[in-house]
Design a protein around this motif. Structure first.
Motif, PDB file in Angstrom:
ATOM      1  N   LEU A 139       0.804  -1.155   0.116  1.00  0.00           N
ATOM      2  CA  LEU A 139      -0.197  -0.040   0.017  1.00  0.00           C
ATOM      3  C   LEU A 139       0.790   1.202  -0.100  1.00  0.00           C
ATOM      4  O   LEU A 139       1.596   1.443   0.890  1.00  0.00           O
ATOM      5  CB  LEU A 139      -0.851  -0.256   1.197  1.00  0.00           C
ATOM      6  CG  LEU A 139      -1.832   1.180   1.568  1.00  0.00           C
ATOM      7  CD1 LEU A 139      -2.905   1.206   0.563  1.00  0.00           C
ATOM      8  CD2 LEU A 139      -2.396   1.280   2.883  1.00  0.00           C
ATOM      9  N   GLY A 140       0.667   2.043  -1.136  1.00  0.00           N
ATOM     10  CA  GLY A 140       1.207   3.352  -0.972  1.00  0.00           C
ATOM     11  C   GLY A 140       0.595   4.247  -0.138  1.00  0.00           C
ATOM     12  O   GLY A 140      -0.684   4.574   0.004  1.00  0.00           O
ATOM     13  N   HIS A 141       1.293   4.760   1.131  1.00  0.00           N
ATOM     14  CA  HIS A 141       0.417   5.541   2.117  1.00  0.00           C
ATOM     15  C   HIS A 141       1.462   6.690   2.821  1.00  0.00           C
ATOM     16  O   HIS A 141       2.719   6.388   2.643  1.00  0.00           O
ATOM     17  CB  HIS A 141       0.143   4.705   3.070  1.00  0.00           C
ATOM     18  CG  HIS A 141       0.640   4.086   3.938  1.00  0.00           C
ATOM     19  ND1 HIS A 141       1.431   2.958   3.825  1.00  0.00           N
ATOM     20  CD2 HIS A 141       1.394   4.564   5.127  1.00  0.00           C
ATOM     21  CE1 HIS A 141       2.328   2.844   4.878  1.00  0.00           C
ATOM     22  NE2 HIS A 141       2.083   3.467   5.709  1.00  0.00           N
ATOM     23  N   ARG A 142       1.030   7.451   3.302  1.00  0.00           N
ATOM     24  CA  ARG A 142       1.700   8.672   4.372  1.00  0.00           C
ATOM     25  C   ARG A 142       0.735   9.089   5.227  1.00  0.00           C
ATOM     26  O   ARG A 142      -0.332   9.419   4.937  1.00  0.00           O
ATOM     27  CB  ARG A 142       2.198   9.524   3.500  1.00  0.00           C
ATOM     28  CG  ARG A 142       3.264  10.645   4.273  1.00  0.00           C
ATOM     29  CD  ARG A 142       4.096  11.272   3.342  1.00  0.00           C
ATOM     30  NE  ARG A 142       4.987  12.445   4.117  1.00  0.00           N
ATOM     31  CZ  ARG A 142       5.684  13.346   3.442  1.00  0.00           C
ATOM     32  NH1 ARG A 142       5.581  13.583   2.308  1.00  0.00           N
ATOM     33  NH2 ARG A 142       6.338  14.136   4.334  1.00  0.00           N
ATOM     34  N   VAL A 143       1.021   9.071   6.539  1.00  0.00           N
ATOM     35  CA  VAL A 143       0.223   9.560   7.449  1.00  0.00           C
ATOM     36  C   VAL A 143       0.713  11.085   7.920  1.00  0.00           C
ATOM     37  O   VAL A 143       1.831  11.332   7.908  1.00  0.00           O
ATOM     38  CB  VAL A 143       0.061   8.721   8.913  1.00  0.00           C
ATOM     39  CG1 VAL A 143       0.004   7.228   8.559  1.00  0.00           C
ATOM     40  CG2 VAL A 143       1.542   8.752   9.345  1.00  0.00           C
ATOM     41  N   PHE A 144      -0.283  11.894   8.280  1.00  0.00           N
ATOM     42  CA  PHE A 144      -0.039  13.235   8.743  1.00  0.00           C
ATOM     43  C   PHE A 144      -1.132  13.552   9.855  1.00  0.00           C
ATOM     44  O   PHE A 144      -2.297  13.118   9.917  1.00  0.00           O
ATOM     45  CB  PHE A 144      -0.472  14.081   7.613  1.00  0.00           C
ATOM     46  CG  PHE A 144       0.411  14.105   6.190  1.00  0.00           C
ATOM     47  CD1 PHE A 144       1.630  14.508   6.170  1.00  0.00           C
ATOM     48  CD2 PHE A 144      -0.144  13.196   5.248  1.00  0.00           C
ATOM     49  CE1 PHE A 144       2.451  14.516   5.146  1.00  0.00           C
ATOM     50  CE2 PHE A 144       0.615  13.248   4.080  1.00  0.00           C
ATOM     51  CZ  PHE A 144       1.870  13.774   3.971  1.00  0.00           C
ATOM     52  N   THR A 145      -0.559  14.350  10.739  1.00  0.00           N
ATOM     53  CA  THR A 145      -1.241  15.206  11.678  1.00  0.00           C
ATOM     54  C   THR A 145      -0.720  16.432  12.026  1.00  0.00           C
ATOM     55  O   THR A 145       0.151  16.418  12.819  1.00  0.00           O
ATOM     56  CB  THR A 145      -1.559  14.163  12.889  1.00  0.00           C
ATOM     57  OG1 THR A 145      -2.416  14.961  13.879  1.00  0.00           O
ATOM     58  CG2 THR A 145      -0.490  13.780  13.619  1.00  0.00           C
ATOM     59  N   ASP A 146      -1.283  17.469  11.471  1.00  0.00           N
ATOM     60  CA  ASP A 146      -1.012  18.880  11.641  1.00  0.00           C
ATOM     61  C   ASP A 146       0.818  18.877  11.361  1.00  0.00           C
ATOM     62  O   ASP A 146       1.213  19.542  12.402  1.00  0.00           O
ATOM     63  CB  ASP A 146      -1.276  19.384  13.213  1.00  0.00           C
ATOM     64  CG  ASP A 146      -0.902  20.889  13.289  1.00  0.00           C
ATOM     65  OD1 ASP A 146      -1.132  21.443  12.156  1.00  0.00           O
ATOM     66  OD2 ASP A 146      -0.724  21.262  14.362  1.00  0.00           O
ATOM     67  N   SER A 147       1.007  18.165  10.318  1.00  0.00           N
ATOM     68  CA  SER A 147       2.692  18.056  10.313  1.00  0.00           C
ATOM     69  C   SER A 147       3.014  18.278   8.725  1.00  0.00           C
ATOM     70  O   SER A 147       4.410  17.846   8.651  1.00  0.00           O
ATOM     71  CB  SER A 147       3.042  16.585  10.538  1.00  0.00           C
ATOM     72  OG  SER A 147       2.348  15.566   9.926  1.00  0.00           O
ATOM     73  N   ALA A 148       2.382  18.845   8.115  1.00  0.00           N
ATOM     74  CA  ALA A 148       2.771  18.983   6.667  1.00  0.00           C
ATOM     75  C   ALA A 148       1.811  19.802   6.036  1.00  0.00           C
ATOM     76  O   ALA A 148       0.686  20.266   6.628  1.00  0.00           O
ATOM     77  CB  ALA A 148       2.786  17.617   5.824  1.00  0.00           C
ATOM     78  N   PRO A 149       2.012  20.237   4.688  1.00  0.00           N
ATOM     79  CA  PRO A 149       1.202  21.218   4.240  1.00  0.00           C
ATOM     80  C   PRO A 149      -0.363  20.559   3.657  1.00  0.00           C
ATOM     81  O   PRO A 149      -0.764  20.275   2.461  1.00  0.00           O
ATOM     82  CB  PRO A 149       1.693  21.863   2.936  1.00  0.00           C
ATOM     83  CG  PRO A 149       2.663  20.907   2.523  1.00  0.00           C
ATOM     84  CD  PRO A 149       3.026  20.229   3.736  1.00  0.00           C
ATOM     85  N   VAL A 150      -1.170  20.335   4.634  1.00  0.00           N
ATOM     86  CA  VAL A 150      -2.603  19.630   4.551  1.00  0.00           C
ATOM     87  C   VAL A 150      -3.420  20.349   5.113  1.00  0.00           C
ATOM     88  O   VAL A 150      -3.612  20.882   5.782  1.00  0.00           O
ATOM     89  CB  VAL A 150      -2.410  18.121   5.223  1.00  0.00           C
ATOM     90  CG1 VAL A 150      -3.753  17.457   4.979  1.00  0.00           C
ATOM     91  CG2 VAL A 150      -1.394  17.280   4.576  1.00  0.00           C
TER      92      VAL A 150
END
Length: 358
Positions: A139-150
């Motif tokens: 699975l191509g994936h990446r997790v974020f939580t207030d940590s990148a330009p999202v």
């Protein structure tokens, strides 16, 4: 089951079950096409409302383009996690509002009184991704939580975990706004989930309550005036004109959430991670002012507060102590400020001098 042959709705239901086991309150699935959010983002940046957060301008419209941030992304799984500490009393909003009226109290935003939410959500989102991969394969994936330009709130409003309140935070009928958001970018075409309808109506409680009038219009925040920005993100002197309005808020500000009617429904977390740490939920300004840098680092280990460093911590406390002196001249406060001045950095000295001039 593999990534080319799967029942999307069954897999989504399985994701929801895993998410609940991991402490999340709700998940949704958003599309990656956010072109209609770009004009608003561009206008906000052009107005300079991001203040000194230069990374926001540097990333520009990438914030509204998930596929540029993580090439190959097909869907964004959005996750909501409630954070009110387990021991939060029933009348918590009134309790917090009352503390703001006690100048000697040190008020830390509720979300920051426990473990660093970045760590908690990131680890659990990663576990969610691993469980998904175990079922569908690589699975191509990446997790974020207030940590990148999202654009976290935008993604949440498009997929169900909330609607955008007039204070710009995400709101949910069953949870208010006292929750964190996290995202899992995946290259898997999961079924999309529906947006939830907005229910702010004609209410302007959050706008009216903002101590610095940082909510310049419904759904529009000028970060340069926001106490959360000033006490956390801003690394220089706090503008003198805004210092009196900070009151005894030393890390963040919850005012717009404390007056929100929907936060009557805010949910307590089931996780011990967000329990209040000693010293962060009910201390006096003088008690925290006495922390030297070693004590600060020890007491904030694993906390989001540690990120601002001891100098900004002291800067914020000096402003709050000055506001306490404005309310009631106290010899102990003056002595504590005088006693710390010689060893303080120039930035902190400036705020000590302002406090003593009150």
């Amino acid at each position: 089951m593999d990534r080319h042959h799967f029942d999307g709705h069954s897999l989504l239901q399985q994701l929801r079950e895993w998410a609940r086991e991991l402490g999340f309150s709700q998940i949704g699935v958003a599309d990656v096409d956010m072109a209609d959010a770009e004009p608003g983002l561009q206008a906000w940046l052009q107005a300079g409302f991001h203040g000194g957060m230069g990374y926001m301008a540097a990333h520009g419209l990438k914030r509204a383009r998930p596929t540029e941030l993580v090439p190959g992304t097909v869907r964004v799984v959005t996750a909501r996690m409630d954070y009110l500490p387990r021991a939060t009393p029933a009348a918590w909003q009134q309790h917090e509002l009352q503390r703001l009226q006690q100048p000697g109290e040190a008020v830390v935003s509720v979300y920051a009184r426990g473990r660093d939410y970045h760590k908690v959500l990131r680890q659990r989102l990663q576990t969610l991704a691993e469980r998904l991969a175990a079922v569908v394969g690589p699975l191509g994936h990446r997790v974020f939580t207030d940590s990148a330009p999202v654009l976290e709130v935008e993604l949440a409003t498009r997929s169900g975990p909330g609607w955008r309140g007039k204070h710009t935070l995400a709101l949910h009928r069953d949870a208010g706004s006292m929750f964190f958001l996290g995202e899992l970018f995946v290259d898997l075409p999961l079924p999309l989930t529906a947006a939830t309808s907005a229910h702010c109506g004609s209410c302007t409680a959050c706008i009216d309550a903002c101590p610095t009038q940082a909510i310049v219009a419904p759904y529009r925040l000028d970060a340069r005036r926001c106490i959360s920005y000033l006490t956390i993100e801003h690394d220089g002197p706090i503008p003198e004109a805004l210092r009196p309005a900070m009151g005894n808020r030393i890390y963040g500000c919850d005012d717009c959430q404390l007056v929100c009617p929907w936060n009557r429904h805010a949910q307590r977390t089931a996780l011990p991670d967000f329990d209040e740490r000693e010293g962060l939920g009910g201390s006096t300004l003088l008690a925290l002012w006495a922390w030297d840098e070693a004590t600060f680092l020890r007491r904030t280990e694993g906390s989001a507060i540690r990120r601002i460093g001891h100098q900004r911590w002291q800067r914020n406390l000096a402003v709050a102590l000055g506001n306490a002196l404005r309310a009631h001249d106290d010899a102990a406060v003056r002595a504590a400020l005088h006693g710390a001045r010689a060893a303080a950095t120039p930035l902190v000295q400036e705020h000590i001098d302002w406090a003593l001039a009150c």
